[in-house]
Design an enzyme around this catalytic site. Structure first.
Site, short mmCIF file in Angstrom:
data_model
loop_
_atom_site.label_atom_id
_atom_site.label_comp_id
_atom_site.label_asym_id
_atom_site.label_seq_id
_atom_site.Cartn_x
_atom_site.Cartn_y
_atom_site.Cartn_z
N TYR A 1 -13.18 -16.03 -10.12
CA TYR A 1 -12.24 -16.75 -9.28
C TYR A 1 -13.01 -17.48 -8.18
O TYR A 1 -14.15 -17.87 -8.41
CB TYR A 1 -11.13 -15.79 -8.76
CG TYR A 1 -9.93 -16.61 -8.48
CD1 TYR A 1 -9.26 -17.29 -9.50
CD2 TYR A 1 -9.50 -16.83 -7.18
CE1 TYR A 1 -8.21 -18.14 -9.24
CE2 TYR A 1 -8.44 -17.68 -6.92
CZ TYR A 1 -7.81 -18.33 -7.94
OH TYR A 1 -6.79 -19.19 -7.67
N ARG B 1 -3.44 -29.98 -6.83
CA ARG B 1 -4.17 -29.58 -5.63
C ARG B 1 -4.93 -28.29 -5.93
O ARG B 1 -4.52 -27.21 -5.55
CB ARG B 1 -3.18 -29.38 -4.47
CG ARG B 1 -3.82 -29.41 -3.11
CD ARG B 1 -3.53 -28.17 -2.32
NE ARG B 1 -3.96 -26.96 -3.02
CZ ARG B 1 -3.64 -25.72 -2.66
NH1 ARG B 1 -2.85 -25.52 -1.64
NH2 ARG B 1 -4.07 -24.66 -3.31
N LYS C 1 -6.50 -16.57 -12.50
CA LYS C 1 -5.50 -15.74 -11.81
C LYS C 1 -4.97 -14.66 -12.74
O LYS C 1 -4.70 -13.53 -12.34
CB LYS C 1 -4.35 -16.62 -11.32
CG LYS C 1 -4.71 -17.40 -10.09
CD LYS C 1 -4.06 -16.85 -8.83
CE LYS C 1 -4.82 -17.28 -7.61
NZ LYS C 1 -4.05 -17.42 -6.41
N GLU D 1 1.09 -22.29 -9.16
CA GLU D 1 -0.26 -22.22 -8.60
C GLU D 1 -0.83 -23.61 -8.39
O GLU D 1 -0.84 -24.43 -9.32
CB GLU D 1 -1.12 -21.45 -9.61
CG GLU D 1 -2.34 -20.82 -9.05
CD GLU D 1 -2.07 -19.73 -8.03
OE1 GLU D 1 -2.66 -19.84 -6.95
OE2 GLU D 1 -1.30 -18.79 -8.29
N ASP D 2 -1.27 -23.88 -7.17
CA ASP D 2 -1.99 -25.11 -6.87
C ASP D 2 -1.25 -26.40 -7.23
O ASP D 2 -1.84 -27.36 -7.76
CB ASP D 2 -3.40 -25.07 -7.51
CG ASP D 2 -4.32 -24.13 -6.74
OD1 ASP D 2 -3.85 -23.53 -5.76
OD2 ASP D 2 -5.49 -23.99 -7.11
N ASP E 1 2.22 -18.49 -5.21
CA ASP E 1 1.17 -17.72 -4.53
C ASP E 1 0.65 -18.44 -3.29
O ASP E 1 0.32 -17.80 -2.29
CB ASP E 1 0.03 -17.42 -5.51
CG ASP E 1 -0.95 -16.44 -4.90
OD1 ASP E 1 -0.49 -15.44 -4.31
OD2 ASP E 1 -2.16 -16.68 -4.98
N ASP E 2 0.57 -19.77 -3.36
CA ASP E 2 0.01 -20.52 -2.22
C ASP E 2 0.91 -20.39 -0.99
O ASP E 2 0.43 -20.35 0.14
CB ASP E 2 -0.17 -21.99 -2.59
CG ASP E 2 -1.00 -22.13 -3.84
OD1 ASP E 2 -2.13 -21.62 -3.85
OD2 ASP E 2 -0.51 -22.70 -4.84
N ASN F 1 -10.42 -22.78 3.18
CA ASN F 1 -11.46 -22.61 2.15
C ASN F 1 -11.96 -23.97 1.69
O ASN F 1 -11.25 -24.94 1.82
CB ASN F 1 -10.84 -21.89 0.93
CG ASN F 1 -10.37 -20.50 1.26
OD1 ASN F 1 -11.08 -19.72 1.83
ND2 ASN F 1 -9.13 -20.20 0.89
P1 NAD Z 1 -1.66 -28.18 2.56
O1 NAD Z 1 -2.25 -29.45 2.13
O2 NAD Z 1 -0.31 -27.80 2.08
O3 NAD Z 1 -1.60 -28.15 4.17
C1 NAD Z 1 -2.59 -28.62 5.03
C2 NAD Z 1 -1.96 -28.93 6.39
O4 NAD Z 1 -2.96 -29.20 7.32
C3 NAD Z 1 -1.03 -30.14 6.37
O5 NAD Z 1 0.10 -29.86 7.13
C4 NAD Z 1 -1.84 -31.21 7.09
O6 NAD Z 1 -1.02 -32.11 7.79
C5 NAD Z 1 -2.64 -30.38 8.06
N1 NAD Z 1 -3.86 -31.03 8.50
C6 NAD Z 1 -4.73 -31.76 7.79
N2 NAD Z 1 -5.74 -32.19 8.58
C7 NAD Z 1 -5.50 -31.69 9.82
C8 NAD Z 1 -6.18 -31.78 11.05
N3 NAD Z 1 -7.32 -32.46 11.18
N4 NAD Z 1 -5.65 -31.16 12.11
C9 NAD Z 1 -4.51 -30.46 11.99
N5 NAD Z 1 -3.83 -30.35 10.84
C10 NAD Z 1 -4.32 -30.96 9.77
O7 NAD Z 1 -2.70 -27.05 2.21
P2 NAD Z 1 -2.46 -25.47 2.17
O8 NAD Z 1 -2.10 -25.06 0.82
O9 NAD Z 1 -1.54 -25.10 3.27
O10 NAD Z 1 -3.93 -24.92 2.44
C11 NAD Z 1 -4.56 -25.16 3.68
C12 NAD Z 1 -5.85 -24.36 3.75
O11 NAD Z 1 -5.56 -22.97 3.74
C13 NAD Z 1 -6.80 -24.61 2.58
O12 NAD Z 1 -8.11 -24.74 3.05
C14 NAD Z 1 -6.67 -23.37 1.75
O13 NAD Z 1 -7.85 -23.08 1.06
C15 NAD Z 1 -6.38 -22.32 2.80
N6 NAD Z 1 -5.67 -21.18 2.22
C16 NAD Z 1 -6.16 -19.93 2.47
C17 NAD Z 1 -5.55 -18.83 1.92
C18 NAD Z 1 -6.08 -17.46 2.21
O14 NAD Z 1 -6.91 -17.31 3.04
N7 NAD Z 1 -5.61 -16.43 1.55
C19 NAD Z 1 -4.43 -18.99 1.12
C20 NAD Z 1 -3.93 -20.27 0.90
C21 NAD Z 1 -4.56 -21.36 1.47
#
Ligand code: NAD
Length: 616
Positions: free
Chosen positions: A164, A217, A235, A307-308, A330-331, A472
């Protein structure tokens, strides 16, 4: 419906590989008779060792119908060695070699599964390039499934990053080049109108979990189209290894509606449709047909994990299907549950209840708003206050600054509940100063945004600032573990999305936790499956969070950890499954009756074991 005893069987003699010739029976059956034949009597009939049968349904009522030529077979000889579900390689015993026509097909030595495991681990460790390890693991899965899962279960901390994140990301980027054999179903726009038939092409019939992506994504890597298949495959491997769901009950699916990734569209090795993404009605119609076909084929209790998907589709699909199907994103939901669990556990270190805290997010997408909603729900449940009130403890900053009521009109619908009354604030630092949060959570996908000033301000406002840098991969983390501990003089409670090594600060070793979704979804899915739950209710996510938080020990807290060690994941999954199932029974959503008395024991008894079985 045509019954089995009205089928006429054709007997054949087939040659088997290696010059050996064994009498075989083959039965080709119509779909309507397959159910009756599935019980196993078919393959064991007539005492033909390793017998395989075929029958043509010649009932006149079915002559003008289209039928699927299913074959049900017992593998033996060379075929057995090529069947990953049953192959044991050199671990076949002398007796099994005699009984299953394996003599001479294997060198004389007989080895244990443990020795095989040691050998493969040794070989894997010799690879220096992560992608080589990934390919080697996929090859093993294709060759010897039980050995693959034994390795994964016994070496989970070492191999999780191989099958993964982060390696699966690179695998998806290069999926066209490393593609060998399909590991799941591909449903593209070309299959519109035929999705039910496509599902029937999958060899396993008793599916319990589908993980599906449309590849738009993939992790933090953007639109990878059909190459996103690595994600459902990975997964589901975790569903089995960590949650104990049988591999044969897992089905990875990629929905291919094209890609907007120009690089892939021009890549000779790309395996998907060469067109730009279908959107709007064309997209929704395909997804609608998919969801209906899945329910029609597998019934009400099939779990579909999204997923994604890109966030606009992710939110829409979840809200559209959550009331009609057993779906889980999951996201959004898995992330929310794992992060809430970390927060609940952290209360032991920072004090107070969740309701006593103030939360500020950087990033308001799937992860950020999903977590925010679940925190608000947990506080609402615990304090019996309305959700509208508890949401006021949570603030989000997106790319345009703090989300405030004056921006409401232009906000995406999932951000609107968090648009509170406040004057506009443009930067994160200003927002920290204005809101004075006790908890800072990064979910923007943008690295290095928790600057020294931001973290120091958090430290000046709080005795023990709780800082979660969830973006990430590692390069996109809002700050590193070392920065968090150093800039707060060792006072931060820190966890991240990507793993960080322990940090030594001022003579003390701090172990950063990882808010890995893999803590939650395998146990959560097992809980749904084992209780026959038919819908995912938010309270089930809360039950999963609480069960995970309960698994953090005193010893973990002493190291500053807010998540338990991953090496105990099967035990953790069993507890999560039991708590989720208990809540599902309480809510009347579970259909498996009677309710087992000891749900933890029941969860453990349901779990797949990768240990080889002895063949007759
Ligand atoms: P997403 O695209 O749905 O959301 C990203 C958000 O960030 C959007 O609202 C966007 O407007 C905002 N954004 C972008 N650039 C920005 C900036 N410069 N300043 C402020 N806000 C900004 O993505 P997501 O699915 O919500 O994932 C976001 C991050 O969280 C990814 O890096 C993902 O890897 C991480 N994530 C971590 C876990 C975990 O730790 N378990 C789980 C899911 C996602």
């Amino acid at each position: 419906m045509m019954s089995l005893n009205r089928c006429k069987f054709l007997r054949r003699v087939l040659g088997v590989g290696g010059g050996q010739s064994v009498e075989r029976e083959i039965t080709i059956v119509t779909e309507s008779t397959l159910k009756e034949m599935r019980n196993g009597d078919l393959v064991a009939a007539n005492g033909v060792a390793g017998g395989v049968r075929d029958a043509y349904g010649e009932d006149s009522a079915t002559e003008d119908q289209l039928v699927t030529p299913w074959t049900v077979s017992v593998a033996s000889g060379y075929t057995l060695l090529r069947d990953p579900r049953h192959n044991k390689g050199l671990a076949f015993s002398e007796r099994e070699r005699d009984a299953h026509y394996l003599r001479g097909l294997l060198p004389p030595i007989v080895v244990s599964q443990e020795l095989q495991e040691r050998k493969v681990m040794h070989n894997l460790r010799n690879y220096t390039v992560p992608l080589q390890r990934y390919v080697a693991m996929m090859d093993l899965q294709e060759r010897n499934e039980r050995l693959f899962y034994k390795l994964l279960i016994d070496n989970v901390e070492e191999l999780l990053p191989v099958v993964y994140t982060p390696t699966v990301g690179e695998a998806c980027q290069k999926y066209g080049s490393i593609f060998r054999r399909p590991q799941g179903l591909y449903i593209s726009l070309n299959e519109k109108g035929k999705i039910l038939e496509v599902l029937k092409n999958w060899p396993e019939k008793n599916i319990q979990v589908i993980v599906v992506t449309d590849g738009e994504r993939i992790l933090g890597l953007g639109d990878l189209g059909c190459h996103g298949m690595g994600i459902p495959v990975g997964k589901l491997a975790l569903y089995t290894a960590l949650g104990g769901v049988r591999p044969s009950a897992c089905l990875p699916i990629t929905i291919d509606v094209g890609t907007n990734n120009e690089k892939l569209l021009n890549d000779d090795f790309y395996i998907g449709l060469r067109q730009r993404r279908a959107t709007g009605e064309e997209y929704s119609e395909l997804l609608e047909e998919f969801m209906s076909a899945v329910k029609q084929n597998y019934g009400e209790k099939i779990l579909v994990q999204f997923e994604d998907f890109a966030n606009h589709n992710a939110f829409e699909l979840l809200s559209k299907y959550r009331t009609r199907h057993l779906v889980f994103n999951d996201d959004i939901q898995g992330t929310a549950s794992v992060v809430l669990s970390g927060l609940v556990a952290a209360l032991r270190l920072v004090g107070g209840t969740l309701a006593d805290h103030k939360f500020l997010f950087l990033g308001a997408g799937e992860a950020g708003t999903g977590i925010a909603e679940l925190i608000a729900l947990e506080i609402s449940n615990k304090t019996k206050s309305p959700l509208e009130e508890t949401r006021k403890k949570i603030w989000l900053v997106d790319s345009k600054g703090l989300i405030v009521s004056s921006r409401k009109e232009s906000l995406q619908h999932f951000k609107k509940p968090f648009a509170h009354v406040h004057e506009p604030v443009n930067s994160l630092l200003e927002a920290v100063k204005a809101i004075k949060p006790t908890v800072l959570i990064g979910t923007s996908g943008v690295g290095k945004t928790f600057t020294k000033e931001v973290v120091e301000t958090m430290a000046s406002l709080n005795e023990k600032p709780l800082i979660l840098a969830l973006s990430n991969p590692t390069s996109q983390s809002e700050c590193t573990a070392e920065e968090a501990y150093t800039w707060t003089e060792g006072r931060a409670i820190f966890a991240s999305g990507s793993p960080f090594d322990p940090v030594e600060y001022d003579g003390k070793v701090f172990v950063p936790g990882q808010a890995n979704n893999a803590y939650i979804f395998p146990g959560f899915g097992l809980g749904l499956i084992m209780s026959g739950t038919i819908r995912v209710h938010d309270d089930l996510l809360l039950a999963a969070s609480e069960a995970l938080a309960d698994q953090v020990s005193e010893e973990d807290y002493e190291k500053g950890l807010i998540y338990p060690p991953f090496s105990n994941i099967r035990k953790i999954s069993a507890h999560i499954a039991a708590n989720v199932a208990a809540k599902a029974y309480d809510l009347g959503l579970a259909s498996r009756l009677p309710r087992p008395e000891n749900l933890v024991q029941f969860a453990e008894s349901c779990m797949y074991s990768p240990v080889y079985r002895t063949y007759r």
